[in-house]
Structure formats: structure tokens, C-alpha cells
Design a protein around this motif. Structure first.
Motif, PDB file in Angstrom:
ATOM      1  N   LYS A   1      -0.680  11.973   7.316  1.00  0.00           N
ATOM      2  CA  LYS A   1      -0.391  11.037   6.227  1.00  0.00           C
ATOM      3  C   LYS A   1      -1.625  10.168   6.004  1.00  0.00           C
ATOM      4  N   GLY A   2      -1.716   9.619   4.786  1.00  0.00           N
ATOM      5  CA  GLY A   2      -2.833   8.750   4.459  1.00  0.00           C
ATOM      6  C   GLY A   2      -2.655   8.145   3.088  1.00  0.00           C
ATOM      7  N   GLY A   3      -3.654   7.415   2.653  1.00  0.00           N
ATOM      8  CA  GLY A   3      -3.560   6.694   1.398  1.00  0.00           C
ATOM      9  C   GLY A   3      -3.399   7.583   0.170  1.00  0.00           C
ATOM     10  N   TRP A   4      -2.517   7.164  -0.729  1.00  0.00           N
ATOM     11  CA  TRP A   4      -2.322   7.820  -2.020  1.00  0.00           C
ATOM     12  C   TRP A   4      -3.270   7.135  -2.994  1.00  0.00           C
ATOM     13  N   GLU A   5      -4.145   7.910  -3.620  1.00  0.00           N
ATOM     14  CA  GLU A   5      -5.202   7.327  -4.436  1.00  0.00           C
ATOM     15  C   GLU A   5      -4.918   7.468  -5.933  1.00  0.00           C
ATOM     16  N   LEU A   6      -5.678   6.734  -6.732  1.00  0.00           N
ATOM     17  CA  LEU A   6      -5.401   6.597  -8.162  1.00  0.00           C
ATOM     18  C   LEU A   6      -5.564   7.890  -8.946  1.00  0.00           C
ATOM     19  N   ASP A   7      -6.412   8.815  -8.469  1.00  0.00           N
ATOM     20  CA  ASP A   7      -6.692  10.016  -9.233  1.00  0.00           C
ATOM     21  C   ASP A   7      -5.832  11.205  -8.823  1.00  0.00           C
ATOM     22  N   GLU A   8      -4.699  10.953  -8.159  1.00  0.00           N
ATOM     23  CA  GLU A   8      -3.858  12.047  -7.690  1.00  0.00           C
ATOM     24  C   GLU A   8      -2.396  11.634  -7.700  1.00  0.00           C
ATOM     25  N   THR A   9      -1.521  12.634  -7.702  1.00  0.00           N
ATOM     26  CA  THR A   9      -0.091  12.379  -7.563  1.00  0.00           C
ATOM     27  C   THR A   9       0.236  12.237  -6.073  1.00  0.00           C
ATOM     28  N   ASP A  10       1.442  11.768  -5.788  1.00  0.00           N
ATOM     29  CA  ASP A  10       1.835  11.674  -4.382  1.00  0.00           C
ATOM     30  C   ASP A  10       1.869  13.052  -3.731  1.00  0.00           C
ATOM     31  N   PHE A  11       2.302  14.071  -4.478  1.00  0.00           N
ATOM     32  CA  PHE A  11       2.297  15.449  -3.987  1.00  0.00           C
ATOM     33  C   PHE A  11       0.888  15.890  -3.617  1.00  0.00           C
ATOM     34  N   GLU A  12      -0.062  15.625  -4.489  1.00  0.00           N
ATOM     35  CA  GLU A  12      -1.450  16.017  -4.231  1.00  0.00           C
ATOM     36  C   GLU A  12      -2.031  15.256  -3.042  1.00  0.00           C
ATOM     37  N   ALA A  13      -1.690  13.972  -2.929  1.00  0.00           N
ATOM     38  CA  ALA A  13      -2.183  13.181  -1.809  1.00  0.00           C
ATOM     39  C   ALA A  13      -1.645  13.719  -0.492  1.00  0.00           C
ATOM     40  N   ALA A  14      -0.359  14.075  -0.471  1.00  0.00           N
ATOM     41  CA  ALA A  14       0.249  14.603   0.749  1.00  0.00           C
ATOM     42  C   ALA A  14      -0.406  15.920   1.162  1.00  0.00           C
TER      43      ALA A  14
ATOM     44  N   ARG B   1       0.843  -1.193   0.000  1.00  0.00           N
ATOM     45  CA  ARG B   1       0.000   0.000   0.000  1.00  0.00           C
ATOM     46  C   ARG B   1       0.878   1.243   0.000  1.00  0.00           C
ATOM     47  N   LEU B   2       0.528   2.231  -0.835  1.00  0.00           N
ATOM     48  CA  LEU B   2       1.274   3.472  -0.941  1.00  0.00           C
ATOM     49  C   LEU B   2       0.545   4.582  -0.199  1.00  0.00           C
ATOM     50  N   VAL B   3       1.277   5.296   0.638  1.00  0.00           N
ATOM     51  CA  VAL B   3       0.706   6.403   1.385  1.00  0.00           C
ATOM     52  C   VAL B   3       1.569   7.641   1.172  1.00  0.00           C
ATOM     53  N   ALA B   4       1.018   8.799   1.518  1.00  0.00           N
ATOM     54  CA  ALA B   4       1.747  10.056   1.357  1.00  0.00           C
ATOM     55  C   ALA B   4       1.411  10.976   2.520  1.00  0.00           C
ATOM     56  N   GLY B   5       2.368  11.795   2.895  1.00  0.00           N
ATOM     57  CA  GLY B   5       2.145  12.724   3.992  1.00  0.00           C
ATOM     58  C   GLY B   5       3.195  13.809   4.008  1.00  0.00           C
ATOM     59  N   CYS B   6       3.103  14.666   5.017  1.00  0.00           N
ATOM     60  CA  CYS B   6       4.020  15.803   5.130  1.00  0.00           C
ATOM     61  C   CYS B   6       4.472  16.011   6.566  1.00  0.00           C
TER      62      CYS B   6
ATOM     63  N   ARG C   1       3.637  -4.735   4.097  1.00  0.00           N
ATOM     64  CA  ARG C   1       4.352  -3.478   4.281  1.00  0.00           C
ATOM     65  C   ARG C   1       3.672  -2.360   3.484  1.00  0.00           C
ATOM     66  N   CYS C   2       3.860  -1.147   3.962  1.00  0.00           N
ATOM     67  CA  CYS C   2       3.420   0.058   3.246  1.00  0.00           C
ATOM     68  C   CYS C   2       4.648   0.874   2.886  1.00  0.00           C
ATOM     69  N   VAL C   3       4.519   1.700   1.862  1.00  0.00           N
ATOM     70  CA  VAL C   3       5.581   2.616   1.462  1.00  0.00           C
ATOM     71  C   VAL C   3       5.035   4.032   1.567  1.00  0.00           C
ATOM     72  N   ALA C   4       5.688   4.844   2.384  1.00  0.00           N
ATOM     73  CA  ALA C   4       5.241   6.219   2.606  1.00  0.00           C
ATOM     74  C   ALA C   4       6.131   7.193   1.859  1.00  0.00           C
ATOM     75  N   HIS C   5       5.504   8.102   1.107  1.00  0.00           N
ATOM     76  CA  HIS C   5       6.199   9.213   0.452  1.00  0.00           C
ATOM     77  C   HIS C   5       6.012  10.439   1.343  1.00  0.00           C
ATOM     78  N   VAL C   6       7.106  10.906   1.947  1.00  0.00           N
ATOM     79  CA  VAL C   6       7.021  11.977   2.935  1.00  0.00           C
ATOM     80  C   VAL C   6       7.641  13.259   2.384  1.00  0.00           C
ATOM     81  N   PHE C   7       6.807  14.274   2.236  1.00  0.00           N
ATOM     82  CA  PHE C   7       7.229  15.604   1.807  1.00  0.00           C
ATOM     83  C   PHE C   7       7.379  16.491   3.037  1.00  0.00           C
ATOM     84  N   THR C   8       7.803  17.730   2.820  1.00  0.00           N
ATOM     85  CA  THR C   8       7.742  18.745   3.868  1.00  0.00           C
ATOM     86  C   THR C   8       6.821  19.859   3.407  1.00  0.00           C
TER      87      THR C   8
END
Length: 210
Positions: free
Chosen positions: A96-109, A35-40, A148-155
């Protein structure tokens, strides 16, 4: 018209809906079915009067403020975990939360920052990735890499704190000194992300431990 950041990416849409996304129908997964997640990591700068740093100044009466001198202090946004503390009072997370199909990781974060924390601002160009085991995926029957999950973490440099946001009924905002945020952070992978964040300058102040 949607606002855009310096890179031309839209930052609108996070505050247009007052209902957080739920469900996993549009959830993204990678080739390993992780599962792919994104946050800041959200931060702000607070200017405070600088204090004289000397043995005499730090006597029994405390430090002495210096006239006309200020020091930028960074505070990091942390939120209560709805599932409670992990160990020894470690009860806070960053958005942080789930990265969905209709958005980029940046938008999800950016969306998660508004949905969970009610903040918007400038999101970094790049991100760091972190892997972690998901107890919910294990309970659902996932094994090995699939657990496992993979988190894309921005600032995010926070520019606005909104009075109302989708999860304001279940989330409380805490603006903390970076070391306090690290001490109270619930998840080890998030604690590492706080250490890695150059804006927080934790460095050797924090030692990752379970």
C-alpha cells in the motif's frame, strides 16, 4: 499497447519503471485533509493433495493423502515493514502507498503492488475503505481528523511474480497461510482488512486485538 483488464482499465505502467515514486507533492487528500492511500491484498491459489479428515487418519503417523483429490489453498502475499515490528513480532504488511493526483485509486493500488512487492495480476472491481491514525502525520503536527489516513484496499489475484522490482533491495516477499499472515500483520487496520477479505476465509479463526 497497454494491457487492459476485463473492465477495460489499463494495468500497464506498474512494471515500466524500476524506480518507486517518492515524495508527497502529488499526494491526494480528501475534504477533511486526510491523506488517501491505496493498496491490495494479493493472493494466489496453490493446489495440494487433500488429506483424509478422520480421527484414525490423524493418528500418530499423521494424515493420509487421498489419491486423485486436490484441495485449493490460498496464500497471501506479505512484505517486511521497513520500520520493523509493531508488537510481539508483528512485522509484516501488504502493499500500500500514497494515492496520487494523476491516477485512480485502482491504478495506485496496482502500482504499489509492483513497486513494493513485484507482483502484477487481476485487481478487483471494488474496494473496502479503512481509516487509521498516521504517526508520521502526528509528528508533522496534524491533529484530529487530519492525523488520519483513509486506505482504499482492493484484492489482487497474482498472475506474475517479477524477479526485479523497484523495492526489491528493501522488501522480502512472504507467501503465507492467511491465518499466519494475520498473526504477523503489523497494523490493526490491515489485520481487519485480512479478516474482511472473502478470498482468505479467515472468519472466526482470527479475533482482532490490539
Amino acid at each position: 499497447m497497454a494491457d487492459e483488464d476485463d473492465a477495460g482499465r489499463s494495468t500497464a505502467g506498474t512494471e515500466s519503471a524500476m524506480r518507486a515514486r517518492t515524495g508527497r507533492e502529488n499526494q491526494r487528500y480528501n475534504e477533511q485533509k486526510q491523506r488517501l492511500v491505496a493498496g491490495c491484498i494479493c493472493y494466489r491459489r496453490r493446489s495440494t493433495p487433500a488429506m483424509e479428515d478422520s480421527a484414525r487418519a490423524w493418528g500418530s503417523k499423521g494424515g493420509r493423502f487421498l489419491e486423485g483429490d486436490v484441495r485449493d489453498e490460498v496464500e497471501v502475499l506479505m512484505l517486511n515493514s521497513k520500520k520493523g515490528a509493531r508488537v510481539r513480532g508483528r512485522d509484516l504488511i501488504f502493499p500500500k502507498g500514497g494515492w496520487e493526483l494523476d491516477e485512480t485509486d485502482f491504478e495506485a493500488a496496482a502500482r504499489e503492488c509492483f513497486e513494493e512487492g513485484g507482483v502484477t495480476g487481476d485487481v478487483s472491481e471494488g474496494n473496502e475503505t479503512y481509516e487509521f491514525y498516521s504517526r508520521s502525520r502526528v509528528r508533522a503536527g496534524a491533529e484530529g481528523d487530519e492525523a488520519r489516513c483513509v486506505a482504499h484496499v482492493f484484492t489482487m489475484r497474482v498472475l506474475e511474480e517479477h524477479e526485479r522490482w523497484p523495492e526489491d533491495g528493501v522488501r522480502t516477499r512472504y507467501w503465507l497461510d492467511p491465518l499466519d499472515a494475520w498473526r504477523r500483520c503489523k497494523h490493526d487496520w490491515m489485520r481487519q482488512a485480512l479478516v474482511d477479505c472473502e478470498h482468505l476465509r479467515l472468519g472466526e479463526k482470527a479475533t482482532i486485538s490490539s
